[in-house]
Design a protein around this motif. Structure first.
Motif, mmCIF file in Angstrom:
data_model
loop_
_atom_site.group_PDB
_atom_site.id
_atom_site.type_symbol
_atom_site.label_atom_id
_atom_site.label_comp_id
_atom_site.label_asym_id
_atom_site.label_seq_id
_atom_site.Cartn_x
_atom_site.Cartn_y
_atom_site.Cartn_z
ATOM 1 N N ARG A 120 2.650 8.426 -1.019
ATOM 2 C CA ARG A 120 3.469 8.126 0.167
ATOM 3 C C ARG A 120 3.684 9.371 1.013
ATOM 4 O O ARG A 120 3.655 9.310 2.251
ATOM 5 N N GLU A 121 3.922 10.509 0.343
ATOM 6 C CA GLU A 121 4.130 11.763 1.074
ATOM 7 C C GLU A 121 2.862 12.157 1.836
ATOM 8 O O GLU A 121 2.927 12.588 2.992
ATOM 9 N N MET A 122 1.705 12.014 1.184
ATOM 10 C CA MET A 122 0.454 12.330 1.857
ATOM 11 C C MET A 122 0.224 11.402 3.053
ATOM 12 O O MET A 122 -0.253 11.828 4.109
ATOM 13 N N ALA A 123 0.582 10.131 2.895
ATOM 14 C CA ALA A 123 0.421 9.165 3.982
ATOM 15 C C ALA A 123 1.311 9.539 5.173
ATOM 16 O O ALA A 123 0.894 9.421 6.340
ATOM 17 N N LYS A 124 2.542 9.980 4.890
ATOM 18 C CA LYS A 124 3.438 10.402 5.960
ATOM 19 C C LYS A 124 2.863 11.575 6.736
ATOM 20 O O LYS A 124 3.097 11.722 7.941
ATOM 21 N N VAL A 174 0.848 -1.196 0.000
ATOM 22 C CA VAL A 174 0.000 0.000 0.000
ATOM 23 C C VAL A 174 0.880 1.240 0.000
ATOM 24 O O VAL A 174 1.819 1.364 0.793
ATOM 25 N N VAL A 175 0.583 2.177 -0.899
ATOM 26 C CA VAL A 175 1.362 3.421 -0.990
ATOM 27 C C VAL A 175 0.616 4.609 -0.381
ATOM 28 O O VAL A 175 1.209 5.669 -0.140
ATOM 29 N N GLY A 176 -0.680 4.457 -0.141
ATOM 30 C CA GLY A 176 -1.461 5.544 0.430
ATOM 31 C C GLY A 176 -2.937 5.204 0.427
ATOM 32 O O GLY A 176 -3.318 4.057 0.171
ATOM 33 N N ARG A 177 -3.750 6.207 0.705
ATOM 34 C CA ARG A 177 -5.192 5.985 0.748
ATOM 35 C C ARG A 177 -5.923 7.042 -0.079
ATOM 36 O O ARG A 177 -5.478 8.186 -0.162
ATOM 37 N N SER A 178 -7.028 6.628 -0.666
ATOM 38 C CA SER A 178 -7.856 7.523 -1.468
ATOM 39 C C SER A 178 -9.203 7.735 -0.775
ATOM 40 O O SER A 178 -9.797 6.780 -0.270
ATOM 41 N N ALA A 179 -9.661 8.984 -0.786
ATOM 42 C CA ALA A 179 -10.913 9.316 -0.104
ATOM 43 C C ALA A 179 -12.129 8.740 -0.807
ATOM 44 O O ALA A 179 -13.155 8.481 -0.181
ATOM 45 N N LYS A 180 -12.016 8.515 -2.123
ATOM 46 C CA LYS A 180 -13.166 8.009 -2.866
ATOM 47 C C LYS A 180 -12.725 7.367 -4.171
ATOM 48 O O LYS A 180 -11.585 7.529 -4.612
ATOM 49 N N TYR A 181 -13.644 6.650 -4.765
ATOM 50 C CA TYR A 181 -13.411 6.036 -6.065
ATOM 51 C C TYR A 181 -13.386 7.137 -7.124
ATOM 52 O O TYR A 181 -14.254 8.012 -7.140
ATOM 53 N N MET A 182 -12.385 7.105 -7.991
ATOM 54 C CA MET A 182 -12.253 8.133 -9.021
ATOM 55 C C MET A 182 -12.037 7.479 -10.376
ATOM 56 O O MET A 182 -11.261 6.537 -10.496
ATOM 57 N N LYS A 183 -12.696 8.005 -11.390
ATOM 58 C CA LYS A 183 -12.510 7.516 -12.753
ATOM 59 C C LYS A 183 -12.320 8.698 -13.692
ATOM 60 O O LYS A 183 -12.852 9.791 -13.449
ATOM 61 N N PRO A 184 -11.564 8.512 -14.770
ATOM 62 C CA PRO A 184 -11.321 9.622 -15.692
ATOM 63 C C PRO A 184 -12.467 9.820 -16.679
ATOM 64 O O PRO A 184 -13.044 8.851 -17.166
ATOM 65 N N HIS A 185 -12.808 11.057 -16.946
ATOM 66 C CA HIS A 185 -13.786 11.374 -17.985
ATOM 67 C C HIS A 185 -13.640 12.835 -18.366
ATOM 68 O O HIS A 185 -13.137 13.659 -17.596
ATOM 69 N N ARG A 186 -14.061 13.134 -19.582
ATOM 70 C CA ARG A 186 -14.015 14.501 -20.082
ATOM 71 C C ARG A 186 -15.319 15.219 -19.745
ATOM 72 O O ARG A 186 -16.343 14.574 -19.581
ATOM 73 N N PRO A 187 -15.320 16.539 -19.642
ATOM 74 C CA PRO A 187 -14.170 17.417 -19.856
ATOM 75 C C PRO A 187 -13.233 17.499 -18.655
ATOM 76 O O PRO A 187 -12.104 17.944 -18.771
ATOM 77 N N GLU A 188 -13.726 17.052 -17.484
ATOM 78 C CA GLU A 188 -12.948 17.164 -16.253
ATOM 79 C C GLU A 188 -13.397 16.080 -15.296
ATOM 80 O O GLU A 188 -14.573 15.722 -15.240
ATOM 81 N N SER A 189 -12.471 15.525 -14.525
ATOM 82 C CA SER A 189 -12.806 14.500 -13.548
ATOM 83 C C SER A 189 -11.896 14.632 -12.336
ATOM 84 O O SER A 189 -10.842 15.282 -12.401
#
Length: 253
Positions: free
Chosen positions: A232-236, A64-79
């Motif tokens: 990793r930096e955010m996790a630290k 594990v390198v860190g944690r994400s607050a939510k599920y994220m997926k790419p899409h246009r025009p912005e995500s």
């Protein structure tokens, strides 16, 4: 003439004589998770063959390198995910002695979604599987506006927090600002991106005009390692990585 040769000759003539007017109208992509829904029957022989490799693969991909607050997926025009990756390019600039005005990451280079919760080495590798390296360069304001116009034609690309673009439904650039200011065509602007784009790829040919390039081919500069370093930096710092849609690219009504 043999029977097989005759059949081949007839089929060849048919193929030569047949003409079509088909053209590709559009393309789309999506991630398909291959799991038990596709085959609920375990193959014992295949499982036994793969078992010898599983421990090694898990040891590489599982950390594990860190944690994400939510599920994220790419899409246009912005995500959320595209915003995050462009912001990470800007975040990394300090480690290369760079001060940049904005960051760019191509939507086509984002190859997977980001899960919620623990984020592993394997998750980041899925998102950034290519050997693209972080790169820095300079464009004039006029060239930056040309770049944003090219992004508009594609329906949007990943841009960092400083960027605000308004485009029309037929994909024309209406306005563009950096850090809340109009872009000066005579001024030079520094940016962070990946070296792949400097060749003018992904329908952004203006990148070929880039000057003062800082791009090392060293493996540690691979975009996947830059992304992992950020997590990793955010996790630290005890932080969970998050990103929001901010109106960086707006389609005009």
């Amino acid at each position: 003439m043999s029977r097989k040769l005759c059949i081949w000759a007839v089929m060849t003539m048919m193929l030569v004589s047949c003409k079509t007017n088909y053209e590709v109208a559009s393309t789309a992509r999506s991630r398909i998770l291959v799991d038990a829904r596709y085959d609920g029957h375990d193959d014992a022989e295949a499982a036994a063959f793969l078992a010898r490799y599983k421990q090694k693969v898990d040891s590489i991909m599982g950390p594990v390198v860190g944690r994400s607050a939510k599920y994220m997926k790419p899409h246009r025009p912005e995500s959320e995910l595209s915003n995050l990756l462009a912001d990470i390019m800007v975040w990394a600039a300090k480690d290369y002695g760079e001060q940049v005005d904005f960051g760019v990451y191509n939507m086509g280079g984002i190859r997977a979604d980001l899960p919620q919760g623990d984020v592993t080495y394997g998750d980041v590798l899925d998102i950034a599987p290519f050997e693209n390296k972080i790169a820095f360069g300079t464009l004039s304001g006029a060239e930056v506006l040309e770049l944003f116009s090219q992004m508009a034609k594609s329906g949007g690309e990943a841009v960092s927090h400083a960027v605000r673009l308004v485009i029309t439904k037929d994909r024309k650039l209406v306005s563009a600002t950096l850090n809340g200011k109009e872009i000066d065509p005579q001024k030079d602007y520094r940016f962070a991106t990946i070296d792949y784009l400097l060749g003018g790829t992904d329908k952004m040919p203006v990148f070929k005009k880039t000057r003062n390039i800082n791009a090392s081919p060293a493996e540690e500069n691979n975009s996947r390692f830059i992304i992992m370093n950020y997590f990793r930096e955010m996790a630290k710092e005890g932080k969970v990585v998050d990103s929001e849609i901010e109106g960086r690219i707006i389609i005009e009504n």
